[in-house]
Scaffold this motif. Sequence first.
Motif, PDB file in Angstrom:
ATOM      1  N   LEU A 120       0.857  -1.179   0.000  1.00 23.98           N
ATOM      2  CA  LEU A 120       0.000   0.000   0.000  1.00 23.98           C
ATOM      3  C   LEU A 120       0.896   1.234   0.000  1.00 23.98           C
ATOM      4  N   SER A 121       0.644   2.130  -0.944  1.00 25.33           N
ATOM      5  CA  SER A 121       1.520   3.284  -1.111  1.00 25.33           C
ATOM      6  C   SER A 121       0.782   4.591  -0.877  1.00 25.33           C
ATOM      7  N   SER A 122       1.506   5.548  -0.292  1.00 25.89           N
ATOM      8  CA  SER A 122       0.960   6.890  -0.126  1.00 25.89           C
ATOM      9  C   SER A 122       1.479   7.823  -1.219  1.00 25.89           C
ATOM     10  N   LEU A 123       2.224   7.269  -2.158  1.00 25.56           N
ATOM     11  CA  LEU A 123       2.807   8.071  -3.234  1.00 25.56           C
ATOM     12  C   LEU A 123       1.712   8.722  -4.056  1.00 25.56           C
ATOM     13  N   ARG A 124       1.758  10.043  -4.171  1.00 31.36           N
ATOM     14  CA  ARG A 124       0.697  10.758  -4.875  1.00 31.36           C
ATOM     15  C   ARG A 124       0.693  10.451  -6.364  1.00 31.36           C
ATOM     16  N   THR A 125       1.859  10.103  -6.888  1.00 27.45           N
ATOM     17  CA  THR A 125       1.962   9.790  -8.310  1.00 27.45           C
ATOM     18  C   THR A 125       1.926   8.281  -8.556  1.00 27.45           C
ATOM     19  N   PHE A 126       1.345   7.537  -7.629  1.00 23.66           N
ATOM     20  CA  PHE A 126       1.321   6.078  -7.746  1.00 23.66           C
ATOM     21  C   PHE A 126       0.797   5.631  -9.103  1.00 23.66           C
ATOM     22  N   SER A 127      -0.296   6.213  -9.523  1.00 24.93           N
ATOM     23  CA  SER A 127      -0.962   5.730 -10.740  1.00 24.93           C
ATOM     24  C   SER A 127      -0.164   6.000 -12.012  1.00 24.93           C
ATOM     25  N   THR A 128       0.894   6.801 -11.929  1.00 20.28           N
ATOM     26  CA  THR A 128       1.716   7.065 -13.102  1.00 20.28           C
ATOM     27  C   THR A 128       3.160   6.606 -12.919  1.00 20.28           C
ATOM     28  N   SER A 129       3.421   5.923 -11.815  1.00 25.23           N
ATOM     29  CA  SER A 129       4.794   5.518 -11.493  1.00 25.23           C
ATOM     30  C   SER A 129       5.010   4.029 -11.694  1.00 25.23           C
ATOM     31  N   ALA A 130       6.209   3.678 -12.139  1.00 24.57           N
ATOM     32  CA  ALA A 130       6.598   2.283 -12.222  1.00 24.57           C
ATOM     33  C   ALA A 130       6.800   1.737 -10.808  1.00 24.57           C
ATOM     34  N   MET A 131       6.446   0.474 -10.619  1.00 21.32           N
ATOM     35  CA  MET A 131       6.531  -0.153  -9.314  1.00 21.32           C
ATOM     36  C   MET A 131       7.213  -1.501  -9.459  1.00 21.32           C
ATOM     37  N   GLY A 132       7.808  -1.965  -8.370  1.00 18.87           N
ATOM     38  CA  GLY A 132       8.458  -3.259  -8.453  1.00 18.87           C
ATOM     39  C   GLY A 132       8.614  -3.935  -7.112  1.00 18.87           C
ATOM     40  N   TRP A 133       9.032  -5.179  -7.175  1.00 17.37           N
ATOM     41  CA  TRP A 133       9.343  -5.976  -5.990  1.00 17.37           C
ATOM     42  C   TRP A 133      10.803  -6.428  -6.081  1.00 17.37           C
ATOM     43  N   PHE A 134      11.465  -6.349  -4.944  1.00 12.53           N
ATOM     44  CA  PHE A 134      12.815  -6.852  -4.804  1.00 12.53           C
ATOM     45  C   PHE A 134      12.839  -7.768  -3.579  1.00 12.53           C
ATOM     46  N   ARG A 135      13.890  -8.545  -3.457  1.00  8.75           N
ATOM     47  CA  ARG A 135      14.006  -9.397  -2.275  1.00  8.75           C
ATOM     48  C   ARG A 135      15.466  -9.526  -1.853  1.00  8.75           C
ATOM     49  N   GLN A 136      15.633  -9.817  -0.579  1.00 11.59           N
ATOM     50  CA  GLN A 136      16.971 -10.018  -0.038  1.00 11.59           C
ATOM     51  C   GLN A 136      16.962 -11.249   0.851  1.00 11.59           C
ATOM     52  N   ALA A 137      17.681 -12.262   0.416  1.00 13.09           N
ATOM     53  CA  ALA A 137      17.802 -13.483   1.195  1.00 13.09           C
ATOM     54  C   ALA A 137      18.919 -13.319   2.223  1.00 13.09           C
ATOM     55  N   PRO A 138      18.888 -14.113   3.285  1.00 10.01           N
ATOM     56  CA  PRO A 138      19.932 -14.018   4.308  1.00 10.01           C
ATOM     57  C   PRO A 138      21.324 -14.169   3.715  1.00 10.01           C
ATOM     58  N   GLY A 139      22.197 -13.213   4.010  1.00  6.56           N
ATOM     59  CA  GLY A 139      23.568 -13.279   3.544  1.00  6.56           C
ATOM     60  C   GLY A 139      23.774 -12.913   2.091  1.00  6.56           C
ATOM     61  N   LYS A 140      22.714 -12.451   1.425  1.00  7.23           N
ATOM     62  CA  LYS A 140      22.831 -12.114   0.007  1.00  7.23           C
ATOM     63  C   LYS A 140      22.432 -10.661  -0.229  1.00  7.23           C
ATOM     64  N   GLU A 141      22.764 -10.174  -1.419  1.00 11.34           N
ATOM     65  CA  GLU A 141      22.392  -8.811  -1.772  1.00 11.34           C
ATOM     66  C   GLU A 141      20.934  -8.763  -2.241  1.00 11.34           C
ATOM     67  N   ARG A 142      20.387  -7.574  -2.172  1.00  7.68           N
ATOM     68  CA  ARG A 142      19.028  -7.388  -2.654  1.00  7.68           C
ATOM     69  C   ARG A 142      18.990  -7.624  -4.154  1.00  7.68           C
ATOM     70  N   GLU A 143      17.930  -8.322  -4.623  1.00  4.29           N
ATOM     71  CA  GLU A 143      17.826  -8.625  -6.043  1.00  4.29           C
ATOM     72  C   GLU A 143      16.447  -8.293  -6.576  1.00  4.29           C
TER      73      GLU A 143
ATOM     74  N   LYS B 150       9.268   4.008  -8.270  1.00  9.11           N
ATOM     75  CA  LYS B 150      10.092   5.032  -8.914  1.00  9.11           C
ATOM     76  C   LYS B 150       9.162   6.195  -9.238  1.00  9.11           C
ATOM     77  N   ASP B 151       9.266   7.223  -8.419  1.00 11.88           N
ATOM     78  CA  ASP B 151       8.354   8.356  -8.498  1.00 11.88           C
ATOM     79  C   ASP B 151       8.377   8.976  -9.890  1.00 11.88           C
ATOM     80  N   ASP B 152       7.227   8.979 -10.536  1.00 15.73           N
ATOM     81  CA  ASP B 152       7.139   9.533 -11.891  1.00 15.73           C
ATOM     82  C   ASP B 152       7.428  11.034 -11.903  1.00 15.73           C
ATOM     83  N   HIS B 153       7.250  11.693 -10.749  1.00 18.71           N
ATOM     84  CA  HIS B 153       7.443  13.146 -10.672  1.00 18.71           C
ATOM     85  C   HIS B 153       8.919  13.532 -10.810  1.00 18.71           C
ATOM     86  N   ASP B 154       9.818  12.821 -10.055  1.00 15.13           N
ATOM     87  CA  ASP B 154      11.225  13.223 -10.063  1.00 15.13           C
ATOM     88  C   ASP B 154      12.202  12.055 -10.144  1.00 15.13           C
ATOM     89  N   GLY B 155      11.700  10.853 -10.321  1.00 11.13           N
ATOM     90  CA  GLY B 155      12.577   9.698 -10.475  1.00 11.13           C
ATOM     91  C   GLY B 155      13.125   9.129  -9.186  1.00 11.13           C
TER      92      GLY B 155
END
Length: 118
Positions: A23-46, A99-104
Amino acid sequence: QVQLVESGGGPVQAGDSLRLSCLSSLRTFSTSAMGWFRQAPGKEREFVAATNWNGGERYYADSVKGRFIISRDNGRNTLYLQMNKLTPEDTAVYYCNAKDDHDGTDHWGKGTLVTVSS
């Protein structure tokens, strides 16, 4: 201040399904790209999955292609990740990204933990 709040994580068995929400409070949600990332124990975020502003374009990491589905409801300012056929390798903290569509600017949630046992 922009807030992204993930929910839906928890402990599951291999082969189970889960649906994560962000759930996002981003005002530009409807025009912004969105994504999911994950970080496993001992690993970098991917990268896991991403979608453009209207959900018409979707991108997936090879490791989740065919099992996970990213979607969004712009009317509810909510991003989803349907995760099917989970394996222990999917165990990680899952983060929502906007990724906020307003300013990146990249905005991140605090994450939700998914633990898959065999």
